[in-house]
Design an enzyme around this catalytic site. Sequence first.
Site, mmCIF file in Angstrom:
data_model
loop_
_atom_site.group_PDB
_atom_site.id
_atom_site.type_symbol
_atom_site.label_atom_id
_atom_site.label_comp_id
_atom_site.label_asym_id
_atom_site.label_seq_id
_atom_site.Cartn_x
_atom_site.Cartn_y
_atom_site.Cartn_z
ATOM 1 N N SER A 138 0.801 -1.225 0.000
ATOM 2 C CA SER A 138 0.000 0.000 0.000
ATOM 3 C C SER A 138 0.830 1.270 0.000
ATOM 4 O O SER A 138 0.265 2.367 -0.047
ATOM 5 C CB SER A 138 -0.935 0.012 1.210
ATOM 6 O OG SER A 138 -0.193 0.023 2.413
ATOM 7 N N LYS A 160 -6.850 3.372 8.715
ATOM 8 C CA LYS A 160 -5.936 4.388 8.182
ATOM 9 C C LYS A 160 -6.543 5.780 8.264
ATOM 10 O O LYS A 160 -5.862 6.755 8.599
ATOM 11 C CB LYS A 160 -5.581 4.041 6.733
ATOM 12 C CG LYS A 160 -4.755 2.770 6.595
ATOM 13 C CD LYS A 160 -4.498 2.418 5.141
ATOM 14 C CE LYS A 160 -3.686 1.130 5.026
ATOM 15 N NZ LYS A 160 -3.435 0.742 3.625
#
Length: 886
Positions: free
Chosen positions: A782, A825
């Site tokens: 990511s 996140k």
Amino acid sequence: MAESVELPSRLAILPFRNKVLLPGAIIRIRCTSPTSVKLVEQELWQREEKGLIGILPVRDAAEVKPVGPTVSEGTGSANHNSKVQGGSSDSPKLDTKKQNDVVHWHNRGVAARPLHLSRGVEKPSGRVTYTVVLEGLCRFSVQELSTRGIYHTARITSLEMTKTELEQVEQDSDFIMLSRQFKATAMELISVLELKQKTGGRTKVLLDNVPVHKLADIFVASFEISFEEQLSMLDSVDPKVRLSKATELVDRHLQSIRVAEKITQKVEGQLSKSQKEFLLRQQMRAIKEELGDNDDDEDDLAALERKMQSAGMPQNIWKHAHRELRRLKKMQPQQPGYNSSRVYLELLADLPWQKASEEIELDLRAAQKRLDSDHYGLVKVKQRIIEYLAVRKLKPDARSPVLCFVGPPGVGKTSLASSIAAALGRKFVRISLGGVKDEADIRGHRRTYVGSMPGRLIDGLKRVAVCNPVMLLDEVDKTGSDIRGDPASALLEVLDPEQNKSFNDHYLNVPFDLSKVVFVATANRLQPIPPPLLDRMEVIELPGYTPEEKLHIAMQHLIPRVLDQHGLSSEFLQIPEAMVKLVIQGYTREAGVRNLERSLAALARAAAVSVLEQEQVVPLNKGMQGLATPLVENRLADGTEVEMEVIPMGVNSREISNTFRIASPLIVDETMLEKVLGPPRFDGREAAERASTPGVSVGLVWTAFGGEVQFVEATAMVGKGELHLTGQLGDVIKESAQIALTWVRARATDLRLPDKERFNLLDGRDVHIHFPAGAVPKDGPSAGVTLVTALVSLFSQQRVRPDTAMTGEMTLRGLVLPVGGVKDKILAANRYGIKRVILPERNLKDLVEVPSSVLANLEILLAKRMEDVLEHAFDGGCPWRQHSKL
């Protein structure tokens, strides 16, 4: 037999420790202590005519209180509690006690004459010893105890009856009856001994020729009786009392001989050549039969059998257990395997084969209310629990799903499982699987191994004693595997509803039904869990809490609990909501609330010290009493007012804490925060300061502890065109860095990155990419878009917006792919003060799970290609987009 003798008025005293010499008894002693040696030497050895000495029982002061009265040296009269210092002797060996021991002297003794005396010298010490054979003659009473040199003497009075008095007693009807009873019992004892030892002839002669009141002392002296009973016989001056006690002791000795004979006959009748090694065990059994201790209520094996019968085992398992019990009954306790078989049967009897908790009538509103009171937020999780309870209410025998709560530490996974048990009215058992590497921890050891035991599941069911508890499998993602097996694979049978109806523990070796157990698992990460095991569980993710949720949890749950744990209340400490916000923002950036609770506990400890240090006079209440102690007197002398309250027994800690009073509660402010917790660890300027130079971008990553902000730093230097990566990176993230550099180099011209002097970006220079927090391992795809953004910023010397963070996987063609952990996140970005978040376009669906209060503070930017990321990442947009031909 000696006739009655005339006693002198004073006798030398030889003390006997914990031993009594009775008239008519003969005893052999060895004198080795200086005191006893001196007495024998002066009173017996050096005299031509051997005189008499007095034998006086003594007892150590450390022993229990003497039965009879004691005498004190030099007092001239008897008393009950006096002690003397003096030489002491043991019987039959008289040298084992120190002369200065504190002893109790009995006030009655026996005059004795020596029948044999010999002198010896020990080698190589040269110490003189004497061996004396003494015969007890008559009782005396001590009037005064004194010393002669190093040994004692006593002024005495004879306790013997005169001839006239004795004739009167012998004519008494009670005495005649006691004499006949004693002689009959004594003759019976002699007859028994004559059969056993062939020694009854001489004793019968004594019975015919010796007066009966002297026979009582002679018979009792031949028995092994306690010191207290010996003293009681010595104190029995009255012949009738003496005969009564002697008859009782002789009868008791006779009965013990008969019981021993009966036991011996039983044992000998049962023994064979192959059973001789079990002689002692058979004797013990016969002894228990005589004592009546072999009743079913007291017999362990019979009690075990009854317990097994009431355990409710299935028929096939009962047959197996009964067969094992029959084998156990045939074994001797000292045989190998006896203990292991017995422990195995006790486990079978203790297991809840059919015993279940009585479930309360399910009330969904009450369950919802309880969940809301115990847990704030977690709407999705609580909704799933309510759905499960609704199904249980409609179909009580419905198959229970296996819920797996996945989330960072401190978000309430374990407490949720406890709430499920409370809502169902079932018992709760927790099994920790963290660090378990042995399959036997789940399935148990086979009984062939030494020290074998059942698995943790069977042991947990034994502890809760019901077959339908809520069982929490904690930290299921932290099991390992080695040569001893794979515990995660063993859990497949446990969590599969089609298989756990007949779970086979290796130790039990019989099937056990686990289908009634409600299993709940917890984990921090899904990746370590094997896919087959994950397929058997329904995963419910618990992301971290938002600052608003943490604030509510702290005010409603944490602060009251912390105050109670530290003996405080709101009267002592008050933490305003603004200060809690400051603790959340500046001291605890975490997904859960554990560090927040630790910070609040630190404030409570500081408040406790402050409360106790305040010099405040406590007003006296009813029931108080002043106490005079040196401490109080000293403080009063200094002019300080001190008052003390006597708190009644039985009050609880809350009532005790209320006895303290302070002028005003302590209110936490910023000064106290910095004093107790130190300066703030985090501030909102961190991202802006670190991203202030080109080559730095802000990424979002997911960890087992929730989402985190990850900075990526890139720099160039003179070199050979190599790429250097640091920060303890995994293979996937290294490949992402290589893909990012390749994409930037391939699109360098379109993005106008090379300068006029060089066409190749890496011509004559190296690129170094570093992920800070180098001690923390990092991996995953990511960070692709973050790496590209950092490289473009480095080569273009343009700064990335410090209020922007990003996440997403990138392909070699520039596509931005979706990633996981979006909610964690975004929560991390909110905690760090980030205002803009760049997400892959295909992660738009994941924003539904993000609380609206968090989304209101953030600007979510979606990207389908890498150019979209660059457009959002730089101030004024990407100035090179119009030149790109992608």
